[in-house]
Design a protein around this motif. Structure first.
Motif, PDB file in Angstrom:
ATOM      1  N   VAL A  81       0.851  -1.192   0.000  1.00  0.00           N
ATOM      2  CA  VAL A  81       0.000   0.000   0.000  1.00  0.00           C
ATOM      3  C   VAL A  81       0.886   1.241   0.000  1.00  0.00           C
ATOM      4  CG1 VAL A  81      -1.909   1.208   1.138  1.00  0.00           C
ATOM      5  CG2 VAL A  81      -1.640  -1.268   1.446  1.00  0.00           C
ATOM      6  N   ASN A  82       0.503   2.220  -0.811  1.00  0.00           N
ATOM      7  CA  ASN A  82       1.209   3.511  -0.751  1.00  0.00           C
ATOM      8  C   ASN A  82       0.211   4.648  -0.578  1.00  0.00           C
ATOM      9  OD1 ASN A  82       0.772   3.229  -3.952  1.00  0.00           O
ATOM     10  ND2 ASN A  82       0.961   5.403  -3.436  1.00  0.00           N
ATOM     11  N   SER A  83       0.650   5.726   0.047  1.00  0.00           N
ATOM     12  CA  SER A  83      -0.164   6.936   0.154  1.00  0.00           C
ATOM     13  C   SER A  83       0.515   8.043  -0.636  1.00  0.00           C
ATOM     14  CB  SER A  83      -0.322   7.351   1.616  1.00  0.00           C
ATOM     15  OG  SER A  83       0.934   7.641   2.193  1.00  0.00           O
ATOM     16  N   GLY A  84      -0.275   9.058  -1.014  1.00  0.00           N
ATOM     17  CA  GLY A  84       0.270  10.208  -1.721  1.00  0.00           C
ATOM     18  C   GLY A  84       0.022  10.208  -3.209  1.00  0.00           C
ATOM     19  N   ASN A  85      -0.248   9.036  -3.789  1.00  0.00           N
ATOM     20  CA  ASN A  85      -0.511   8.928  -5.219  1.00  0.00           C
ATOM     21  C   ASN A  85      -1.515   7.800  -5.428  1.00  0.00           C
ATOM     22  OD1 ASN A  85      -0.330   8.019  -8.004  1.00  0.00           O
ATOM     23  ND2 ASN A  85       1.451   9.360  -8.207  1.00  0.00           N
ATOM     24  N   ALA A  86      -2.652   8.123  -6.070  1.00  0.00           N
ATOM     25  CA  ALA A  86      -3.728   7.146  -6.234  1.00  0.00           C
ATOM     26  C   ALA A  86      -3.493   6.191  -7.397  1.00  0.00           C
ATOM     27  CB  ALA A  86      -5.063   7.874  -6.445  1.00  0.00           C
ATOM     28  N   ASN A  87      -2.549   6.517  -8.289  1.00  0.00           N
ATOM     29  CA  ASN A  87      -2.334   5.733  -9.504  1.00  0.00           C
ATOM     30  C   ASN A  87      -3.656   5.511 -10.232  1.00  0.00           C
ATOM     31  OD1 ASN A  87      -0.899   4.417 -11.469  1.00  0.00           O
ATOM     32  ND2 ASN A  87      -0.721   2.481 -10.362  1.00  0.00           N
ATOM     33  N   ALA A  88      -4.447   6.580 -10.295  1.00  0.00           N
ATOM     34  CA  ALA A  88      -5.745   6.553 -10.968  1.00  0.00           C
ATOM     35  C   ALA A  88      -5.713   7.536 -12.140  1.00  0.00           C
ATOM     36  CB  ALA A  88      -6.857   6.949  -9.992  1.00  0.00           C
ATOM     37  N   PHE A  89      -6.381   7.175 -13.216  1.00  0.00           N
ATOM     38  CA  PHE A  89      -6.405   7.986 -14.434  1.00  0.00           C
ATOM     39  C   PHE A  89      -4.979   8.194 -14.945  1.00  0.00           C
ATOM     40  CE2 PHE A  89      -7.844  11.458 -17.254  1.00  0.00           C
ATOM     41  CZ  PHE A  89      -9.012  10.875 -17.714  1.00  0.00           C
ATOM     42  N   THR A  90      -4.226   7.092 -14.970  1.00  0.00           N
ATOM     43  CA  THR A  90      -2.830   7.142 -15.392  1.00  0.00           C
ATOM     44  C   THR A  90      -2.560   6.256 -16.605  1.00  0.00           C
ATOM     45  OG1 THR A  90      -2.401   5.520 -13.637  1.00  0.00           O
ATOM     46  CG2 THR A  90      -1.842   7.803 -13.166  1.00  0.00           C
ATOM     47  N   GLY A  91      -3.626   5.753 -17.240  1.00  0.00           N
ATOM     48  CA  GLY A  91      -3.511   5.044 -18.501  1.00  0.00           C
ATOM     49  C   GLY A  91      -2.578   3.845 -18.476  1.00  0.00           C
ATOM     50  N   LYS A  92      -1.848   3.661 -19.589  1.00  0.00           N
ATOM     51  CA  LYS A  92      -0.929   2.532 -19.728  1.00  0.00           C
ATOM     52  C   LYS A  92       0.150   2.568 -18.659  1.00  0.00           C
ATOM     53  CE  LYS A  92       2.119   0.254 -23.084  1.00  0.00           C
ATOM     54  NZ  LYS A  92       2.720   0.331 -24.445  1.00  0.00           N
ATOM     55  N   LYS A  93       0.567   3.774 -18.267  1.00  0.00           N
ATOM     56  CA  LYS A  93       1.599   3.898 -17.227  1.00  0.00           C
ATOM     57  C   LYS A  93       1.112   3.298 -15.911  1.00  0.00           C
ATOM     58  CE  LYS A  93       3.804   8.066 -19.109  1.00  0.00           C
ATOM     59  NZ  LYS A  93       4.087   9.510 -18.894  1.00  0.00           N
TER      60      LYS A  93
END
Length: 410
Positions: A81-93
């Motif tokens: 689990v990480n906080s600070g970045n949702a990794n949402a709406f980040t496409g192929k990346k």
């Protein structure tokens, strides 16, 4: 930036017991925050089962997609689990990032990548540099421990001002079974399974399918019954891991009487965590419980309670300690559910302010205003139409909410 601890924060925290088969570590990866932990790595003994409820948002994060893909197998050996970045709406990346994150965790723990579960929360739309995990996962794997749980809860916080933990113990034939959980959430909270994450750990030997069947009803009366700002996150995730280390016969059927007892304890833990989320609502100064009774159905009661709980006008009146019950009338009327104006009753605490479609003849403005100064506010609405009832938990809406969200990315 750091924000003042919520005035509704608990004065003390329970000492969560160890959960056999679970070890974890936290680290500073510098994903967004500086000088604070922002990564949690947990390892589970072989044989651990998993169940989960994930956001119904149509714009889910890459981590949610990963969990949804792997939950069906019902097996878990790790959690990252990480906080600070949702990794949402980040496409192929985003897809590449979760694959790399799972591989790094699997290599560190020596377990299959498909049995690693992932969760991310924080800013939406910013690519997550999973390489930052490379510098910490191996080191964390070398110092896994069974506590303290507060460290795990702190590592997953974003705008939270205090860590959220809860625990319960039940006994089967004299053998104790532990259920302990952590959660994060403060804003974007109206879970519909709201950057809301929760992870629960138990040593119960319970089949994944049974665990899944017990989880959804518990979610409906806990996380799905709270709202801070009516916004459902792209990242809502609740996962329950069962290591099977407790020395009792496995629970393989939801019809097993022990499953009912376990489900009640699980519900208690999730409910307590959900209430902590509301009490840490961004800028909150008051905890508000809204109960609707006499509706045509439970679903109808829930929708009306949500209408009240999500109303900015209701929430700002509560923040201003204003007994403006007319705003409750408004919120009932706009909900789109069956309601009869002339049967409506509204109470603040034990004070009935409106009845039979008008102000209560015994209404006392002074007494009601005094009640509104309390930290905990109970609002009760009677519809007089049927037997449906529901309770929703929320908080007030203050200028602090604007301050926190206005500078969230800066």
């Amino acid at each position: 930036m750091a924000h003042p601890v919520s005035p509704l924060a608990p004065k003390t925290y329970p000492d969560l017991p160890e959960v056999a088969g679970v070890r974890f570590a936290t680290a500073e990866a510098g994903i967004k925050y500086k000088n604070r932990t922002d990564v949690l790595l947990a390892a589970f003994d072989e044989g651990t089962t998993v169940a989960g409820v994930l956001t119904t948002s149509k714009c889910p994060s890459a981590a949610v997609d990963w969990c949804r893909q792997h939950l069906g197998a019902g097996k878990a050996r790790g959690l990252l689990v990480n906080s600070g970045n949702a990794n949402a709406f980040t496409g192929k990346k985003g897809v590449e990032s979760v694959a790399l994150s799972a591989r790094l965790a699997s290599e560190a723990l020596g377990v299959p990548a498909e049995e690693i579960f992932l969760a991310s929360t924080g800013v939406i739309g910013e690519p997550l540099d999973a390489q930052k995990f490379a510098g910490v996962t191996g080191e964390m794997a070398g110092r896994l421990a069974s506590g303290p749980w507060l460290n795990a809860a702190k590592a997953i916080m974003t705008t939270d001002t205090f860590p959220k933990v809860a625990t319960a113990t039940v006994e089967f034939d004299g053998v104790p079974v532990t259920i302990s959980g952590i959660a994060k959430g403060s804003g974007m909270i109206a879970p519909d399974m709201a950057t809301m994450l929760s992870f629960v750990f138990t040593d119960a030997p319970i089949a994944a399918g049974v665990l899944q069947a017990l989880l959804q009803p518990a979610i409906d009366t806990s996380f799905n019954a709270v709202t801070v700002d009516s916004d459902t996150s792209t990242s809502d995730t609740c996962l329950v891991f069962a290591t099977g280390k407790a020395a009792i016969a496995p629970i393989t059927s939801a019809m097993d009487p022990r499953a009912t007892v376990f489900a009640e304890a699980l519900s208690d833990v999730l409910h307590e965590l959900a209430i902590h989320v509301v009490r840490d609502g961004e800028g909150a100064t008051k905890m508000v419980t809204i109960t609707v009774e006499g509706a045509t159905s439970e679903r109808s009661a829930f929708r009306i309670a949500q209408s009240i709980a999500n109303s900015p006008l209701v929430k700002t009146a509560i923040a201003g300690q204003d007994a403006n019950w007319g705003r409750i009338v408004m919120a009932v009327g706009k909900a789109g559910e069956p309601a009869d104006r002339d049967r409506l009753e509204i109470s603040f605490g034990d004070i009935r302010v409106a009845t039979q479609g008008e102000r209560d003849p015994a209404y006392d403005e002074k007494a009601t205003s005094a009640y509104m100064k309390n930290e905990d506010i109970d609002i009760r609405v009677g519809l007089g139409l049927g037997s449906g009832s529901a309770t929703v938990y929320t908080c007030d809406l203050t200028h602090g909410y604007i301050t926190i969200n206005g500078d969230y990315r800066s």
